[in-house]
Motif scaffolding. Structure first.
Motif, PDB file in Angstrom:
ATOM      1  N   GLU A  87       7.874  54.556  49.422  1.00 49.82           N
ATOM      2  CA  GLU A  87       6.916  55.654  49.299  1.00 49.82           C
ATOM      3  C   GLU A  87       6.122  55.466  48.012  1.00 49.82           C
ATOM      4  O   GLU A  87       6.693  55.087  46.984  1.00 49.82           O
ATOM      5  N   TRP A 103       3.635  56.249  52.991  1.00 48.56           N
ATOM      6  CA  TRP A 103       4.672  55.239  53.240  1.00 48.56           C
ATOM      7  C   TRP A 103       3.998  53.889  53.403  1.00 48.56           C
ATOM      8  O   TRP A 103       2.947  53.775  54.056  1.00 48.56           O
ATOM      9  N   LYS A 130       4.242  58.153  58.692  1.00 49.55           N
ATOM     10  CA  LYS A 130       5.454  58.794  58.168  1.00 49.55           C
ATOM     11  C   LYS A 130       6.209  59.552  59.256  1.00 49.55           C
ATOM     12  O   LYS A 130       7.223  60.186  58.975  1.00 49.55           O
ATOM     13  N   LYS A 134      13.085  56.530  58.607  1.00 49.52           N
ATOM     14  CA  LYS A 134      12.977  55.472  57.603  1.00 49.52           C
ATOM     15  C   LYS A 134      13.698  54.202  58.064  1.00 49.52           C
ATOM     16  O   LYS A 134      13.330  53.100  57.661  1.00 49.52           O
TER      17      LYS A 134
END
Lengths: 361, 361
Positions: A87, A103, A130, A134
């Motif tokens: 990030e 991101w 985003k 993740k």
């Protein structure tokens, strides 16, 4: 010092905790945790905080020195890891296309992703949605693009067409099955026999596999019948094994098909009969996503990553099978090192295991 | 009956003396001279008188039944031979593009060229320039187009570029050297060692070869140096041997090069390392001139044959090394048969010998 004590601003230096090697060698021997001082970022740079980064086989080969891309050695050594998501936490005055909170994934070779923070020129990063996990974001740079490009760039596939791949349980293999399924392409998936073959076949079928075949059965008449019953010739073969396996899938290819090699897990060379090349008009070529990355335009990359993110958000492309290793804010350096080494030992184990992913709190 | 007694008109039947097989087998066992009656030609047909026809290795494989194109078996059997040049001696009322006196080559598979006369629909023939020798014209259908297409269709070669080929003394190899020379392309030519190597190398240099290398020296450092000194990476490899030889020339290819296989004289499979495919972005594919012929438009074929005839007329493309076997008007059938069998035995001898060409008075 813990992760929480790091300073997150452009006008202060930052400390990154990183897995660093000072020379080539076995990663377990040459990698160790270091605290690196990141100076105040330049006007065209951003400071990023990593969220997650996998340990890929090619990362290991790179540290060993047996991969065509070498680590970026600097005074303090080279940070390992090529893939990951971070990030943006600070941006220089002249940064144009990124802002704090975005991101990003690396858009250059040997970025060094096994670390908590990094400073980078903005053009060495690619912005990414985003709206995905993740875990998905940290593993979107290498395997999904490999699968995506191999399905797009070699044969003009249309709905109902058939492809075959070996190493089908690899991360690329899983992505191939899912992207092909989303595009209406049938997949023949070859894996080595194993005690839990039925369980694995079941998992691959759940991802969307049309057929799952044992490597040992590649030459069987029954396999030829199964393939024939799919109703279309096999137009594309994807090979990450080589040797007998590559030869076996080549025998099942139809006229004018292509065999694309992107790995050589068996360490055996590729062997083909001359006749099929000439009379079936086969093509064999290689695919290396690092070359594609280097040669493709920013626009083409953005298009592909947007498309991949859509597939992920639509539920067509799941997170790869993985184990997560959490680097906690409260961990001391010894713990961080120990956790990494444990994940590394699992990543180095035999092909087809779960992907090891490091996440950062 | 001698050839002189044949009738050459559309409204009479004609006798063709032909080398015919009634089944697959060794050509020397299954072929024999037959007199075939050619009925009055149809409105869309022409009657042609052959001028010259070679005995190619693939003609032999075809009769043996081990070639993907089979002979055209009819009631009386199948006439051997796929390549040759003939003159139109009569044309039906509805024939549009050919007239008496034109030279033609087959534009269909398994035409049957080892005969004195044939009737054929005009669309199964391709008109060709009469300003070249009948030896050149009779050997223009297979080998020069193979060389021409392989140099044109796989890599976008420009002046000064470098290619490598094995079997460089074959008929295709000779054409490759000469066409490449005419186009300003450098050739590295690999041949097996032999007692008269220096003489052969001299002949190939005279055709325009840049380098001539023994197969045994392919892996030598000195060879690598010679290739390096050409100043450009090798962009195209042409392979008609397979096995070690194909692997050896593949090692000398530069990044993004293609290896095109058009034969497999060693009967050994193609073996490639996985790494070069992936990291040097190599491509391997096959070329078969019969497929090209089937798929290309009449216009593309005419363009190529006009271009090849220009190269021949300009002195850039010589007749292939050959022995001529003359079928004389005065020969009786036994003599014709004996002469053919003698040429056949020479054609069947090892690769790289002179081409055996039958000519008809």
């Amino acid at each position: 010092m813990t992760l929480s004590s790091l300073k997150l601003a452009t006008n202060y230096s930052t400390i990154s905790k990183a897995m660093v090697c000072e020379k080539h060698g076995q990663p377990k021997d040459v990698l160790r945790l270091k605290e690196l001082t990141i100076p105040k970022i330049k006007d065209d740079e951003v400071l990023v905080k990593f969220l997650a980064a996998p340990i890929n086989p090619s990362d290991i080969n790179q540290i060993e020195g047996v991969y065509p891309i070498k680590p970026r050695f600097k005074k303090y050594g080279a940070v390992g890891g090529n893939e990951g998501v971070a990030e943006v936490v600070a941006a220089g005055n002249k940064v144009k296309n990124l802002t704090v909170g975005d991101w990003v994934i690396p858009d250059t070779k040997a970025f060094g992703t096994w670390q908590t923070f990094a400073a980078s020129p903005e053009n060495e990063l690619q912005k990414i949605s985003k709206n995905i996990s993740k875990i998905s974001a940290s593993t979107i740079s290498v395997n999904p693009p490999t699968a995506y490009r191999m399905l797009k760039d070699f044969v003009n596939l249309k709905k109902g067409d058939v492809i075959i791949q070996n190493g089908a349980n690899s991360a690329v293999g899983q992505a191939v099955i899912q992207i092909a399924k989303a595009w209406g392409i049938k997949t023949i998936n070859v894996v080595r026999d194993r005690p839990n073959f039925d369980e694995l076949a079941d998992q691959l079928h759940k991802l969307g596999a049309t057929l799952v075949i044992k490597e040992e059965d590649l030459r069987a008449n029954s396999t030829r019948e199964l393939v024939k019953n799919l109703g279309s010739p096999v137009r594309l073969g994807l090979n990450c094994v080589g040797g007998k396996s590559a030869n076996g899938i080549t025998r099942l290819l139809g006229h004018n098909a292509s065999l694309v090699t992107y790995g050589g897990m068996s360490k055996q060379p590729l062997t083909f009969g001359t006749g099929p090349f000439i009379f079936k008009n086969l093509k064999a070529c290689g695919f290396w996503v690092s070359r594609w990355n280097k040669e493709a335009s920013k626009k083409d990359k953005q298009y592909m990553f947007d498309d991949l993110c859509e597939l992920i958000r639509g539920g067509y492309l799941a997170e790869p099978w993985h184990d997560e290793t959490k680097w906690e804010l409260s961990d001391d350096n010894k713990t961080l090192n120990r956790k990494f080494m444990k994940a590394l030992s699992k990543a180095g184990a035999s092909f087809g295991n779960k992907k090891q992913i490091l996440t950062f709190e």
